[in-house]
Design a protein around this motif. Structure first.
Motif, PDB file in Angstrom:
ATOM      1  N   UNK A 126      96.348  43.884  94.500  1.00 57.88           N
ATOM      2  CA  UNK A 126      97.099  43.931  93.241  1.00 57.88           C
ATOM      3  C   UNK A 126      96.753  42.781  92.301  1.00 57.88           C
ATOM      4  N   UNK A 127      96.043  41.768  92.801  1.00 56.75           N
ATOM      5  CA  UNK A 127      95.704  40.623  91.960  1.00 56.75           C
ATOM      6  C   UNK A 127      94.324  40.760  91.304  1.00 56.75           C
ATOM      7  N   UNK A 128      93.718  41.915  91.451  1.00 52.39           N
ATOM      8  CA  UNK A 128      92.420  42.178  90.824  1.00 52.39           C
ATOM      9  C   UNK A 128      92.654  42.986  89.551  1.00 52.39           C
ATOM     10  N   UNK A 129      92.178  42.474  88.421  1.00 48.93           N
ATOM     11  CA  UNK A 129      92.445  43.116  87.133  1.00 48.93           C
ATOM     12  C   UNK A 129      91.931  44.552  87.084  1.00 48.93           C
ATOM     13  N   UNK A 177      96.890  40.429  80.940  1.00 54.13           N
ATOM     14  CA  UNK A 177      97.245  39.041  81.226  1.00 54.13           C
ATOM     15  C   UNK A 177      96.182  38.367  82.096  1.00 54.13           C
ATOM     16  N   UNK A 178      95.601  39.128  83.005  1.00 50.80           N
ATOM     17  CA  UNK A 178      94.602  38.576  83.920  1.00 50.80           C
ATOM     18  C   UNK A 178      93.273  38.298  83.229  1.00 50.80           C
ATOM     19  N   UNK A 179      92.904  39.136  82.263  1.00 49.71           N
ATOM     20  CA  UNK A 179      91.579  39.026  81.654  1.00 49.71           C
ATOM     21  C   UNK A 179      91.591  38.424  80.254  1.00 49.71           C
ATOM     22  N   UNK A 180      92.702  38.598  79.533  1.00 50.11           N
ATOM     23  CA  UNK A 180      92.762  38.149  78.156  1.00 50.11           C
ATOM     24  C   UNK A 180      92.074  39.091  77.187  1.00 50.11           C
TER      25      UNK A 180
END
Length: 263
Positions: free
Chosen positions: A61-64, A92-95
């Motif tokens: 789940x922590x992989x964008x 949020x993870x990648x911007x």
């Protein structure tokens, strides 16, 4: 969920594979295989794709890329609240702003077209590439239609991309949306013109523009094996002229390409 033997996980995009390198190899391979299944089933079996996306989400789940895939699977199943949450997490993870248009479309799906229009006017739109900006325009026009603002929807779609004679990946969908908006506004002759233009640019059958054009021209498609329907469509009880009828062979139809978004 079972993974077919022909799926190795190597089929995924190299950028996604790079993201998965943060995981132990065995886990990365399992996640990759589930992501391949999501991509493979997304159009033809959205429920199946959703199932595989939930497995990938449970594993990583922590992989964008996993959150994005889960978002698209939920979106394809009209689970717009869930899709929006996953897209927001991926962003949020990648911007990156690439998901901005589909996030806005989720707002439409949730019955919040005003929010979608707010997003269409946000600074993030200027950071999108040309394809993303066209997609945002399609979403904004859809939001206008949701609000009953047909004329505003038509104006929203009028753009250099619509007027251009060059064919881009988005051209058919843009022309189709414009034709559909014109038809909804009662401008049938203009709608026919733009459905025809959509057909010209729709090389991969991404829209049903040819069917819509045929309807406007009074062409009726009938299954060749449905003898009763075929008989009724070609006979006029009053003895007058009947609509032009095109008969399709069922086997050819099943073997051929079929035409879909929401926007």
């Amino acid at each position: 969920m079972p993974i077919p033997e022909d799926v190795t996980g190597e089929e995924i995009d190299k950028d996604v594979r790079q993201e998965l390198q943060s995981l132990p190899k065995t886990l990365a391979d399992d996640v990759a295989k589930n992501l391949v299944m999501v991509a493979r089933l997304l159009d033809e079996d959205p429920e199946g794709a959703y199932g595989y996306s939930k497995v990938a989400l449970r594993l990583a789940s922590r992989v964008a890329a996993v959150r994005e895939a889960a978002g698209f699977a939920a979106y394809a199943n009209q689970k717009y609240s869930e899709a929006l949450a996953e897209f927001r997490a991926a962003r949020r993870m990648t911007g990156d702003v690439d998901l901005w248009p589909v996030m806005a479309d989720c707002e439409r799906g949730l019955g919040r077209p005003e929010k979608a229009l707010d997003m269409a006017g946000a600074p993030e739109v200027h950071k999108l590439d040309k394809a993303g900006q066209v997609e945002m325009r399609l979403v904004a026009a859809g939001a206008r239609r949701d609000m009953g603002q047909l004329d505003a929807a038509i104006v929203t779609l009028q753009s250099p991309e619509l007027a251009s004679n060059s064919v881009q990946p988005w051209t058919a969908r843009l022309r189709y949306a414009y034709a559909d908006a014109l038809l909804a506004a009662g401008r049938e002759s203009e709608a026919r013109e733009w459905f025809a233009k959509a057909v010209e640019s729709d090389k991969d059958g991404s829209t049903d523009a040819s069917d819509r054009l045929a309807e406007l021209d009074g062409v009726e498609f009938v299954d060749a094996l449905d003898e009763d329907a075929n008989h009724e469509s070609t006979q006029d009880p009053a003895g007058g002229a009947s609509p032009e009828t095109v008969t399709e062979d069922t086997e050819d139809t099943e073997d051929g390409d079929s035409d879909d978004d929401k926007s």
